[in-house]
Design an enzyme around this catalytic site. Structure first.
Site, PDB file in Angstrom:
ATOM      1  N   ASN A 208       0.862  -1.185   0.000  1.00  0.00           N
ATOM      2  CA  ASN A 208       0.000   0.000   0.000  1.00  0.00           C
ATOM      3  C   ASN A 208       0.904   1.243   0.000  1.00  0.00           C
ATOM      4  OD1 ASN A 208       0.535   0.833   2.849  1.00  0.00           O
ATOM      5  ND2 ASN A 208      -0.347  -1.194   3.228  1.00  0.00           N
ATOM      6  N   ASP A 277      -4.482  -6.522   4.978  1.00  0.00           N
ATOM      7  CA  ASP A 277      -5.485  -7.390   5.592  1.00  0.00           C
ATOM      8  C   ASP A 277      -5.425  -8.802   5.012  1.00  0.00           C
ATOM      9  OD1 ASP A 277      -6.593  -5.547   7.378  1.00  0.00           O
ATOM     10  OD2 ASP A 277      -7.724  -4.590   5.761  1.00  0.00           O
ATOM     11  N   LYS A 287       8.828 -16.890 -11.006  1.00  0.00           N
ATOM     12  CA  LYS A 287       8.072 -15.749 -11.537  1.00  0.00           C
ATOM     13  C   LYS A 287       6.855 -16.243 -12.348  1.00  0.00           C
ATOM     14  CE  LYS A 287       8.496 -11.797 -14.571  1.00  0.00           C
ATOM     15  NZ  LYS A 287       9.157 -11.318 -15.754  1.00  0.00           N
ATOM     16  N   PHE A 321      -4.734   2.933  14.945  1.00  0.00           N
ATOM     17  CA  PHE A 321      -5.108   3.906  13.916  1.00  0.00           C
ATOM     18  C   PHE A 321      -6.286   3.337  13.138  1.00  0.00           C
ATOM     19  CE2 PHE A 321      -2.007   7.384  12.972  1.00  0.00           C
ATOM     20  CZ  PHE A 321      -1.222   7.223  14.109  1.00  0.00           C
ATOM     21  N   LYS A 335     -13.881   0.423  15.818  1.00  0.00           N
ATOM     22  CA  LYS A 335     -12.537  -0.144  16.001  1.00  0.00           C
ATOM     23  C   LYS A 335     -12.045   0.058  17.433  1.00  0.00           C
ATOM     24  CE  LYS A 335     -10.946  -0.268  11.249  1.00  0.00           C
ATOM     25  NZ  LYS A 335     -10.374   0.420  10.112  1.00  0.00           N
ATOM     26  N   LYS A 339     -11.451  -3.539  19.136  1.00  0.00           N
ATOM     27  CA  LYS A 339     -10.051  -3.941  19.300  1.00  0.00           C
ATOM     28  C   LYS A 339      -9.528  -3.636  20.704  1.00  0.00           C
ATOM     29  CE  LYS A 339      -9.099  -3.742  14.352  1.00  0.00           C
ATOM     30  NZ  LYS A 339      -8.066  -3.691  13.324  1.00  0.00           N
TER      31      LYS A 339
END
Ligand code: PMT
Length: 403
Positions: A208, A277, A287, A321, A335, A339
């Site tokens: 990301n 995730d 490859k 976060f 969250k 959590k």
């Protein structure tokens, strides 16, 4: 608080020089003994007389013709100080220090200084973002130089963005804090930062846009405030702040192991990393060749590290976060509770100047006991300060039996 502290102030040439008078006045009021060095450029903006009137001392402007009471001026100035502050710091003086150039009094004294040095950059946004300037800053940070700002906002040249000198009040607060034991002195803080990389085959991976800037800022500020910092980092192009213990990882599973191994020893955990995730179910050992017109990758869920830390939580303050593009408030509250967090930093990554791979951020702090603090657009280091202010409050509440 600053009584008797010897502070050498190096003033370089920029429009923000006029603001330094307020800073000097604040330092003097707090009892500091301030000596000022001005570059030639700085003197074009404000006369040395202003600073000699405020400090009660002559201002140093010339390597070969400076006021002194015997000895060599640049060595005396360098070695008499408890702290050296360069404000405003132009791209030029930053570049000189980073390259070891000593071609005027300020750069010469800086090279000879053996006390902590704080640099307060101020320049045009494009100059500030120039990779050469960024490399110089990164190099100096790596060598232990401290930086305050720059802030974002409207600049004298009419542009908007990072490059504005931090306000005199902010710099004064930082300097005062420098001579106090940090409010996180000796606290063990575990920070995660950056992205993870989930391999597809030997040459490809899924990742990301996280640059690690948010997490590295937290690590740096925590360190400045006296914490013992361990930084578990995915692959990034940043140098770790001098003094942190750096654990490099690539995948979510490696981050999972690294965080769990260090969890018991941590008093505070801050999970700013952007963890994948899902990961490819199978990693090809060769490859993958281009054959069919489409390719389907089966993905499997990664461990939710933060959720697991929440379940295992004993004595730790746990900060998570949430990077969201919509329904921030709903997801943030969800969250926070799901959590088992003490503090959730909700990051609206769709907001301009916020989130991934930028120097600034816009966050809201959701505390376990309902309180919410919405912060404006800020430099990531300032965001880090505010998150750590929250952590200090949570630690104090726990100590008082209220947390
Ligand atoms: O690195 P920068 O370029 O500076 O960008 C900063 C940032 C945008 C990455 C940062 O501010 C941020 O928002 N980090 C959290 C990114 C994220 O993964 O958010 P999330 O909502 O998907 O995850 C929520 C929390 O669970 C996070 O604390 C995350 O670390 C944690 N998590 C997520 C998935 C997973 N498998 N394990 C986790 O521990």
């Amino acid at each position: 608080m600053l009584t008797g502290k010897k502070i050498t102030l190096g003033i370089a040439g920029g429009i923000a020089v006029y603001k330094v008078a307020e800073l000097v006045s604040g330092l003097i009021k707090k009892g500091a003994v301030v000596k000022v060095i001005m570059t030639e450029g700085a003197q074009k903006f404000v006369q040395p007389l202003t600073f000699s009137a405020l400090t009660g001392h002559d201002v140093y402007t010339d390597t070969f013709n400076s006021p002194r009471s015997g000895g060599v001026t640049h060595i005396e100035l360098a070695q008499r100080a408890d702290l050296f502050v360069v404000v405003p710091a132009t791209a030029n003086i930053i570049g000189k220090v980073a390259s070891g150039i000593a071609d005027d009094l300020l750069s010469t004294v800086l090279l000879a200084a053996d006390c902590p040095v704080i640099i307060c950059p101020a320049m045009n946004t494009v100059m500030y973002k120039n990779p050469v300037v960024q490399q110089n800053i990164a190099k100096l940070q790596q060598l232990g130089y401290h930086f305050i700002g720059p802030n974002c906002g409207r600049l004298a040249c009419g542009t908007e963005g990072p490059g504005r000198m931090s306000e005199p009040g902010e710099i004064l607060k930082y300097i005062a804090g420098f001579f106090q034991p940090g409010d996180l002195q000796g606290v063990n803080i575990l920070v995660s930062a950056g992205p993870t990389r989930e391999p597809v085959d030997p040459v490809r991976f899924i990742t990301n846009r996280s640059s690690g800037k948010m997490g590295y800022s937290i690590a740096k500020v925590a360190l400045q405030r006296g914490a013992n910092v361990t930084l578990v980092s995915g692959p990034v192009n940043l140098s770790p702040p001098a003094g942190v213990e750096l654990i490099k990882v690539e995948t979510a599973q490696q981050m999972h192991t690294a965080m769990l191994e260090r969890y018991d020893a941590a008093e505070v955990v801050i999970k700013s990393a952007a963890v994948a995730d899902y990961r490819p179910l199978q990693v090809a050992d060769k490859k993958i060749k281009k054959t069919a017109d489409d390719l389907t990758l089966s993905m499997v869920k990664n461990p939710d590290i933060l959720a697991e830390l929440g379940q295992l939580k004993k004595h730790q303050i746990l900060v998570g976060f949430a990077a969201e593009t919509n329904d921030l408030d709903t997801y943030a509250r969800e969250k926070l509770h799901k959590k088992n967090l003490d503090l959730l930093v909700a990051n609206n990554v769709a907001s301009p100047g916020a989130g991934f791979d930028v120097d600034t951020n816009v966050v809201s702090l959701y505390y376990r006991h309902q309180q919410v603090e919405h912060l404006p657009l800020m430099d990531k280091q300032q965001v880090a300060q505010r998150i750590l202010d929250g952590v200090v409050a949570l630690l104090a509440a726990r100590r008082d039996g209220k947390g």
